[in-house]
Design an enzyme around this catalytic site. Structure first.
Site, PDB file in Angstrom:
ATOM      1  N   HIS A 113     -13.401 -24.778 -37.870  1.00 56.02           N
ATOM      2  CA  HIS A 113     -14.791 -24.530 -38.262  1.00 56.02           C
ATOM      3  C   HIS A 113     -15.210 -25.533 -39.321  1.00 56.02           C
ATOM      4  O   HIS A 113     -14.879 -25.401 -40.504  1.00 56.02           O
ATOM      5  CB  HIS A 113     -14.981 -23.108 -38.805  1.00 56.02           C
TER       6      HIS A 113
ATOM      7  N   TYR B  92     -22.037 -15.145 -35.987  1.00 55.22           N
ATOM      8  CA  TYR B  92     -22.064 -15.042 -37.443  1.00 55.22           C
ATOM      9  C   TYR B  92     -22.834 -13.784 -37.772  1.00 55.22           C
ATOM     10  O   TYR B  92     -24.033 -13.665 -37.476  1.00 55.22           O
ATOM     11  CB  TYR B  92     -22.747 -16.268 -38.044  1.00 55.22           C
TER      12      TYR B  92
ATOM     13  N   HIS C 113     -15.854 -16.348 -40.190  1.00 55.40           N
ATOM     14  CA  HIS C 113     -15.705 -16.026 -41.608  1.00 55.40           C
ATOM     15  C   HIS C 113     -15.275 -14.583 -41.877  1.00 55.40           C
ATOM     16  O   HIS C 113     -15.866 -13.866 -42.693  1.00 55.40           O
ATOM     17  CB  HIS C 113     -17.005 -16.333 -42.352  1.00 55.40           C
TER      18      HIS C 113
ATOM     19  N   ASP D 222     -14.930 -24.848 -43.130  1.00 56.19           N
ATOM     20  CA  ASP D 222     -16.388 -24.744 -43.251  1.00 56.19           C
ATOM     21  C   ASP D 222     -17.002 -25.948 -43.972  1.00 56.19           C
ATOM     22  O   ASP D 222     -18.139 -25.881 -44.426  1.00 56.19           O
ATOM     23  CB  ASP D 222     -16.806 -23.449 -43.950  1.00 56.19           C
TER      24      ASP D 222
ATOM     25  N   ASN E  60     -25.220 -24.473 -47.750  1.00 53.81           N
ATOM     26  CA  ASN E  60     -25.988 -23.437 -48.430  1.00 53.81           C
ATOM     27  C   ASN E  60     -25.202 -22.698 -49.510  1.00 53.81           C
ATOM     28  O   ASN E  60     -25.508 -21.554 -49.829  1.00 53.81           O
ATOM     29  CB  ASN E  60     -26.532 -22.431 -47.411  1.00 53.81           C
TER      30      ASN E  60
END
Length: 296
Positions: free
Chosen positions: A34, A160, A184, A252, A257
C-alpha cells in the site's frame, strides 16, 4: 527526496525527506502492498473534486524510497486526490517493469476497453472509499456495477472504511463475490486493543470467508501515542495471527492528508520485526501473500 514546493491544502504535511535506514533486512521479493504516487501536478493534475491537494510524490521518489527501505515490489494505490484519472498510476506501473501492481479508482461508466488497458498496465483491483468525512460519494448501485465489470478480469476490491460505517457497507460485502481487502486494519480503535467490540466484529467478518483480506498498515493514523506506535501493536499482531495467509503490509507512503506528524518510513519498516517476529509469518505477509494476490 525533497518534495517540490507547490500550493497544497493548508496544514498538509510533506513526507519525511530523510527517513532512517531500517535495521531489519526484508526477505527477497518483499512487497509494500500500500503506497501511492501523486503528480507531479504539472503533468498529472489533481482532481478539482478532491478534499485535499497533496505534496507531489512522483514515481521516481517512490522507487528510490522502496529500494532504500528494502522492498523489491509495490502495490500502488490510486488515492482520491487524482479521482478517476489513473494516468499517474499507469505511468508509474509502466515504468516499474513488472515490479509494481496497481489499484485504480473507476466510475460505473468505465467500459471493457478501458479496463483491459488498465489490466495490461498492471492494475489488479479497484478501491472504494466509504469514509464519509472524506466525502465518499459513490452509491451502492454504482459500486456493485463496477464490481460486476471487474470480476471477469480476476480483480479484487480494496475498501477504506471505519467501524461506524460497517453496518452501512454490509449489503455491499454481501453483494460481491470477489476478494475484498480492508485498508489500514479496518481503522479499528487500536488504543482499545484486540478485545474491543470493534475489533471483535472485524475479526468475525475476516474469518467468515476466505474472500476477506486485511492490510496491517497506518499505525501512524491510528495510534494515540505517536511513534513508535506501540499502542497499535496488539491489533497488528492479532491480525497477523488470525489471518496469516490473507494479511498484507503497507507503508502508505507518502502518507496523504496527515496533519499530526509525518512518520519515519524506516521506523515503520522496523516495526515489522516487533509485530511479526516469526520469520515464516513475515515471509507470508511480505512475499507469499502479495505474490498470490497480484502476480499469479
Amino acid at each position: 527526496m525533497t518534495a517540490k514546493h507547490q500550493m497544497v491544502t493548508p496544514g498538509y504535511l510533506p513526507f519525511d525527506p530523510d527517513p532512517g535506514k531500517p535495521h531489519i533486512v526484508l526477505p527477497a521479493g518483499a512487497c509494500d502492498s500500500h503506497c501511492h504516487v501523486f503528480g507531479p501536478a504539472n503533468k498529472f493534475p489533481y482532481s478539482p473534486t478532491s478534499s485535499y491537494v497533496p505534496v507531489d510524490a512522483p514515481k521516481e521518489l517512490l522507487f528510490k524510497l522502496q529500494e532504500f527501505l528494502g522492498f523489491e515490489r509495490a502495490v500502488i494505490v490510486q488515492a482520491s486526490c487524482h479521482g478517476t484519472d489513473n494516468s499517474a498510476l499507469v505511468d508509474a506501473l509502466q515504468a516499474s517493469r513488472d515490479t509494481s501492481r496497481g489499484i485504480a479508482i473507476v466510475g460505473p461508466d468505465i467500459d471493457d476497453r478501458e479496463l483491459a488497458s488498465l489490466h495490461e498496465a498492471g492494475v489488479r483491483g479497484v478501491r472504494f472509499n466509504f469514509v464519509k468525512r472524506l466525502k465518499a460519494r459513490q452509491s451502492l448501485e454504482d459500486r456493485l456495477s463496477v464490481v460486476e465489470k471487474i470480476a471477469p478480469l480476476g480483480w479484487h476490491v480494496v475498501i477504506y472504511t471505519e467501524p461506524e460505517e460497517m453496518d452501512e457497507i454490509q449489503p455491499f460485502l454481501e453483494g460481491v463475490d470477489v476478494p475484498v481487502i480492508f485498508d489500514h486494519m479496518g481503522r479499528v480503535p487500536v488504543e482499545k486493543g484486540a478485545d474491543c467490540p470493534e475489533f471483535e466484529r472485524l475479526e468475525r467478518l475476516l474469518t467468515s470467508s476466505d474472500r476477506f483480506w486485511i492490510k496491517v498498515s497506518c499505525p501512524e493514523r491510528l495510534s494515540k501515542k505517536g511513534p513508535p506506535y506501540l499502542d497499535a501493536d496488539a491489533v497488528s499482531r492479532r491480525l497477523i495471527e488470525i489471518l496469516p495467509d490473507r494479511v498484507l503490509f503497507g507503508t502508505d507512503w507518502p502518507h496523504p492528508n496527515m496533519v499530526s506528524h509525518m512518520p519515519d518510513d524506516g521506523l515503520l519498516v522496523d516495526r515489522i520485526a516487533r509485530i511479526c517476529p516469526d520469520e515464516t509469518l513475515r515471509r507470508k505477509m511480505l512475499v507469499d501473500n502479495p505474490t498470490r494476490l497480484y502476480w499469479t
